[in-house]
Motif scaffolding. Structure first.
Motif, mmCIF file in Angstrom:
data_model
loop_
_atom_site.group_PDB
_atom_site.id
_atom_site.type_symbol
_atom_site.label_atom_id
_atom_site.label_comp_id
_atom_site.label_asym_id
_atom_site.label_seq_id
_atom_site.Cartn_x
_atom_site.Cartn_y
_atom_site.Cartn_z
ATOM 1 N N THR A 17 -17.634 21.769 -9.242
ATOM 2 C CA THR A 17 -17.919 21.989 -7.668
ATOM 3 C C THR A 17 -16.666 21.524 -7.082
ATOM 4 O O THR A 17 -15.680 21.229 -7.568
ATOM 5 N N ALA A 18 -16.487 21.835 -5.737
ATOM 6 C CA ALA A 18 -15.400 21.499 -4.796
ATOM 7 C C ALA A 18 -15.434 20.080 -4.594
ATOM 8 O O ALA A 18 -14.137 19.389 -4.108
ATOM 9 N N GLY A 19 -16.207 18.985 -5.341
ATOM 10 C CA GLY A 19 -16.255 17.573 -4.793
ATOM 11 C C GLY A 19 -16.939 17.401 -3.702
ATOM 12 O O GLY A 19 -17.092 18.063 -2.642
ATOM 13 N N PRO A 20 -17.011 16.230 -3.514
ATOM 14 C CA PRO A 20 -17.551 15.515 -2.105
ATOM 15 C C PRO A 20 -16.415 15.547 -1.227
ATOM 16 O O PRO A 20 -15.335 15.393 -1.367
ATOM 17 N N ARG A 21 -16.989 15.617 0.013
ATOM 18 C CA ARG A 21 -16.219 15.682 1.355
ATOM 19 C C ARG A 21 -16.323 14.290 1.739
ATOM 20 O O ARG A 21 -15.448 13.901 2.640
ATOM 21 N N ARG A 22 -17.491 13.903 2.144
ATOM 22 C CA ARG A 22 -17.753 12.869 2.938
ATOM 23 C C ARG A 22 -18.575 11.668 1.870
ATOM 24 O O ARG A 22 -19.571 11.665 1.172
ATOM 25 N N ILE A 23 -17.406 10.468 1.674
ATOM 26 C CA ILE A 23 -17.641 9.509 0.831
ATOM 27 C C ILE A 23 -17.998 8.019 1.579
ATOM 28 O O ILE A 23 -17.141 7.745 2.615
ATOM 29 N N LEU A 24 -19.082 7.071 1.151
ATOM 30 C CA LEU A 24 -19.159 5.704 1.636
ATOM 31 C C LEU A 24 -19.167 4.926 0.690
ATOM 32 O O LEU A 24 -19.520 5.132 -0.397
ATOM 33 N N ASP A 25 -18.264 3.697 0.881
ATOM 34 C CA ASP A 25 -18.007 2.710 -0.140
ATOM 35 C C ASP A 25 -18.633 1.435 0.462
ATOM 36 O O ASP A 25 -18.101 0.914 1.451
ATOM 37 N N LEU A 26 -19.831 0.990 -0.030
ATOM 38 C CA LEU A 26 -20.509 -0.094 0.245
ATOM 39 C C LEU A 26 -19.868 -1.379 -0.235
ATOM 40 O O LEU A 26 -20.059 -1.543 -1.416
ATOM 41 N N GLY A 27 -19.430 -2.364 0.580
ATOM 42 C CA GLY A 27 -18.884 -3.402 -0.325
ATOM 43 C C GLY A 27 -17.319 -3.229 -0.893
ATOM 44 O O GLY A 27 -17.081 -3.381 -2.056
ATOM 45 N N THR A 28 -16.508 -2.622 0.109
ATOM 46 C CA THR A 28 -15.268 -2.075 -0.460
ATOM 47 C C THR A 28 -14.238 -3.078 -1.046
ATOM 48 O O THR A 28 -13.489 -2.793 -1.659
ATOM 49 N N GLY A 29 -14.438 -4.169 -0.807
ATOM 50 C CA GLY A 29 -13.299 -5.261 -1.115
ATOM 51 C C GLY A 29 -12.073 -4.690 -0.753
ATOM 52 O O GLY A 29 -11.619 -4.305 0.650
ATOM 53 N N PRO A 30 -10.720 -4.580 -1.521
ATOM 54 C CA PRO A 30 -9.565 -4.246 -1.002
ATOM 55 C C PRO A 30 -9.506 -2.606 -1.011
ATOM 56 O O PRO A 30 -8.558 -2.105 -1.046
ATOM 57 N N GLY A 31 -10.657 -1.871 -0.735
ATOM 58 C CA GLY A 31 -10.767 -0.356 -0.954
ATOM 59 C C GLY A 31 -11.084 0.444 -2.130
ATOM 60 O O GLY A 31 -10.643 1.538 -2.275
#
Length: 273
Positions: free
Chosen positions: A107-121
């Protein structure tokens, strides 16, 4: 005069408490010399032992994590700034990125990403490096972690694609995402951890109640409203928590499969609507 080889042997002996004693010594010597470990190993006999190395060895001998001493940690395809007050990325967490890559294959991959508890990203920036067309949001309850994440995004040239905010999990988030990543605390409060973890890394990023499931309970009920059509959530778990954590997400009406890490331990819940 002490040779680099002798210095590494002596340092590794001081680090007998560590399963990666020789690697720790090499990383610290490379850091003291201002070069990467690969160059150190290729040119080991060409360098004098810098005076700064002794102080780094003393810090590690007190069980301070190597990543805090050097200020960096490699993860997936990126290097991240880390330090006191922020969780150090682990290689096991790359299992989440691998699961996401498999989900979006062909697929073209995700366009909208959410990171919960990202720490240093950690997870968000690795995913944005994987999918250059994507944009994302990282949330963390710790202002220290959010500051690290923002600096890492800027250093990686992703400041315009990664937005970091302080939040209690997904509270106040009303958007829909293609990919949700989460590495919540999952250690039981009574667990005894190695000194380098318990003495240095933030407890709030490690412990999650008497059974280690408290934060999964929060995330599971929030997740259905966050996932769009064809989306996936990849959630890290402890090696013994697969069935108990999965049951919480299934109770929220989600489909769950388990993914194992390179050590053949349950490591990731792959969650779909």
């Amino acid at each position: 005069m002490t040779t680099p080889r002798d210095a590494l042997r002596a340092a590794a002996a001081r680090f007998a408490f560590s399963a990666t004693a020789r690697l720790d010594a090499e990383l610290l010597l490379a850091h003291a010399l201002g070069i990467d470990r690969n160059r150190l190993l290729l040119t080991l006999d060409d360098h004098p032992v810098p005076p700064a190395f002794a102080a780094l060895v003393e810090r590690r001998a007190r069980h301070e994590p190597v990543a805090y001493i050097t200020g960096t940690r490699a993860f997936w395809t990126i290097d991240l700034e880390v330090g006191p007050g922020v969780l150090i990325p682990r290689a096991d967490s790359e299992t989440l990125i691998e699961a996401a890559v498999d989900h979006f294959a062909d697929t073209a991959g995700p366009r909208r990403i959410l990171d919960l508890g990202t720490g240093p990203g950690t997870l968000l920036l690795a995913a944005l490096d994987q999918w250059p067309q994507a944009r994302g949001r990282g949330v963390d309850a710790s202002p220290v972690a959010v500051d690290y994440a923002r600096r890492n995004a800027a250093a990686l040239g992703m400041a315009d694609r990664a937005h970091f905010v302080r939040s209690d999990w997904a509270d106040g988030i009303a958007d829909i995402f293609d990919l949700v990543l989460a590495n919540p605390p999952y250690i039981e409060t009574a667990a005894v951890l190695p000194d380098e973890v318990s003495r240095y890394e933030p407890a709030a990023a490690l412990f999650a109640g008497s059974d280690g499931l408290d934060d999964y309970r929060r995330i599971a009920v929030q997740l259905p409203a966050l996932l769009g059509t064809g989306a996936v959530a990849c959630v890290e778990i402890g090696a013994t928590q697969g069935q108990s954590a999965a049951a919480l997400f299934r109770a929220a009406g989600l489909s769950v499969t388990l993914r194992r890490d390179l050590g053949d331990r349950d490591r990731c819940l792959v969650v779909t609507p």
